[in-house]
Design a protein around this motif. Structure first.
Motif, short mmCIF file in Angstrom:
data_model
loop_
_atom_site.label_atom_id
_atom_site.label_comp_id
_atom_site.label_asym_id
_atom_site.label_seq_id
_atom_site.Cartn_x
_atom_site.Cartn_y
_atom_site.Cartn_z
N ASN A 173 2.61 8.81 2.58
CA ASN A 173 3.09 8.57 1.21
C ASN A 173 4.39 7.78 1.15
O ASN A 173 5.26 8.06 0.33
CB ASN A 173 3.26 9.91 0.47
N ASP A 201 0.05 -0.27 8.53
CA ASP A 201 -0.79 0.87 8.19
C ASP A 201 -1.25 0.73 6.74
O ASP A 201 -0.44 0.63 5.82
CB ASP A 201 0.02 2.15 8.38
N LYS A 217 -2.23 2.73 4.66
CA LYS A 217 -1.85 3.83 3.76
C LYS A 217 -0.46 3.63 3.18
O LYS A 217 -0.06 4.36 2.27
CB LYS A 217 -1.92 5.16 4.52
#
Length: 519
Positions: free
Chosen positions: A470, A486, A488
């Motif tokens: 996050n 990444d 994410k």
């Protein structure tokens, strides 16, 4: 008992053992009147190495109990022969200290006589009741405005807190304050203006142990600490050679809070402390580091650290830096939260040629670290940087670089000795760089070359025991994002590097995550 004495042997326990029981008795007899029948002679067990973690320290809440006496001091109209009343105040601390009027107990040292074999074994360290103590735990001394010179309160021990404070509206000024191996004191509202001088005296407020006697439960609150000369316009080399440090604490349960620390070399130093705190201070105009720290169960919270100055290249300035070595035991239990670090604010719009790093821990063995809810605006790559640390949580911080060529990062990487971090978590942060999110072997992340970090040859960030979750990468125009980022990691576009601004403006411009408002 009235006394306890600890015998430290310069030549080790074997020296005392070699003289036998008769020699020990002879030693005790030779001390004569200095030892009472209740005296304990303790030979410490010398371990081969330090324990993994020192024992928990009992910290007392710094509150003044009801019913204590209030005394008065005035350097202008007071007298050494006064009784400390409002009508007849004392003049300064010199007479009180020399006449042993402060403290319930006193700590001191005395050199031993020769052992029977002619060897000098060391020093006795003694703590004893103080029958002459007039100002004790629960009492307060209120100080009028004026110059008090140097304040030395060494070896003064109380079970409850004794307070030395500025009288309402007063400005008592000291040149230096020393509270070595003392216990249970609150110093409040005092001003220290230290002269420029040799390195041996360059601490404005200091507390340190004397062998077995560790200072504990000392509080410095609402202090105003700075050199007698301003750092602005000063020759950097002369400042580095002669300027004082702010607060240096080596003890247990010590706190510096709500204070203004300025025009110094290093603002605050915690040296191998236990359960020490640095809370809600304003630190500015420093040439080395804002806060240096080492120890166990430390709390650094709510400080604003801004506007470093040139130190002529002697050291790289940091907002905060962990100071340790590999031969120390693993330090454990560090919390750094709700602080603000800004390289230079709008009050000093022209930056120094030397850049300030953010929150860094490059050396030593540390574990169980929490770094959360900090706003860091450095002018260097290292925004929040941990090297080889274990079980660190870096959460809900905001890091934005101020240099267009160095977008500052949050990262956990190998130590200089190639020790990999273990169990670290980087979560919920907003920053201009995340080297740990680069999953390639030689990629770039917002212009950062991961190969320049202390990684093993051919290694990549995803080989480390670091969990990423996050996080948001803030990218300004002209920076290149790694193809190995990444997926994410969220990406947001910002106008450019952070500008010089005040702390309130920075908190509005770069708000901390909502989770920080709950803590």
């Amino acid at each position: 008992m009235d006394h306890f004495l600890t015998l430290r042997l310069r030549r080790g326990i074997a020296r005392l053992a070699s003289i036998g029981t008769t020699g020990v008795v002879g030693l005790a007899m030779s001390l004569g009147a200095t030892m009472s029948p209740a005296t304990v002679l303790a030979v410490p067990n010398v371990p081969n190495r330090a324990p993994a973690l020192p024992p928990q320290v009992a910290c007392d809440r710094p509150v003044m109990p009801a019913g204590g006496h209030v005394f008065y001091m005035d350097p202008v109209r007071g007298s050494d022969s006064g009784d400390g009343s409002r009508a007849h105040p004392w003049r300064n601390f010199g007479a009180l200290v020399s006449k042993r009027k402060l403290g319930e107990r006193l700590r001191s040292s005395m050199r031993l006589p020769m052992l029977p074999d002619g060897a000098q074994p060391g020093v006795f360290y003694r703590e004893q009741a103080n029958p002459d103590g007039k100002v004790v735990g629960g009492d307060t001394i209120l100080l009028a405005s004026g110059d008090y010179g140097e304040l030395v309160l060494n070896g003064i021990v109380n079970k409850r807190f004794m307070r030395i404070a500025a009288a309402p509206g007063a400005r008592p000024v000291f040149t230096r304050i020393v509270t070595a191996f003392s216990s249970h004191m609150i110093l409040q509202g005092l001003v220290v203006r230290g002269p420029m001088g040799p390195k041996s005296t360059r601490v404005l407020v200091g507390a340190a142990p004397q062998n077995e006697f560790m200072p504990d439960n000392l509080v410095y609150d609402h202090m105003d600490l700075g050199a007698s000369a301003p750092i602005a316009g000063h020759d950097p080399q002369d400042w580095y050679d002669n300027a004082p440090n702010g607060v240096m604490m080596r003890g247990d349960c010590m706190t510096i809070s709500n204070s203004r620390i300025h025009d110094v070399r290093t603002g605050v130093g915690i040296i191998r402390g236990r359960d020490d705190q640095v809370l809600n201070n304003r630190i500015s105009g420093f040439s080395d580091d804002g806060i240096d720290f080492s120890g166990d169960r430390l709390r650094i919270r709510g400080n604003w650290i801004t506007d470093h100055w040139n130190n002529n290249g002697a050291l790289h300035p940091d907002c905060m830096q962990g100071q340790s070595s590999s031969w120390h035991w693993p330090y454990s239990g560090l919390t750094i939260d709700h602080n603000v670090c800004i390289d230079h604010t709008s009050e000093r719009a022209v930056p120094d040629k030397e850049v300030m790093q953010g929150i860094s821990m490059f050396d030593g063995v540390w574990k169980n670290i929490v770094i959360t809810c900090n706003l860091v605006l450095p002018r260097a790559y290292h925004g929040i940087a941990l090297y080889g640390m274990d079980n660190a949580r870096i959460e809900n911080n905001v890091v934005v670089g101020m240099d267009p060529k160095e977008p500052s990062w949050i990262m956990a990487f190998y130590s200089k000795e190639q020790k990999a971090p273990r169990g670290d978590v980087i979560r919920g942060n907003w920053a201009t760089g995340f080297p740990n999110a680069d999953q390639g072997k030689a990629g770039t992340l917002a212009g950062l070359k991961t190969g320049e970090l202390h990684m093993k040859d051919g290694g990549s960030a995803d080989e480390l025991s670091v969990t990423m979750a996050n996080n948001t990468l803030a990218v300004w125009p002209g920076t290149k994002v790694s193809a190995h980022l990444d997926p994410k990691v969220k990406i947001v576009r910002i106008d450019g590097p952070a500008k010089p601004m005040s702390v309130p403006e920075a908190l509005r411009r770069y708000p901390l995550p909502a989770a920080c408002q709950k803590t």
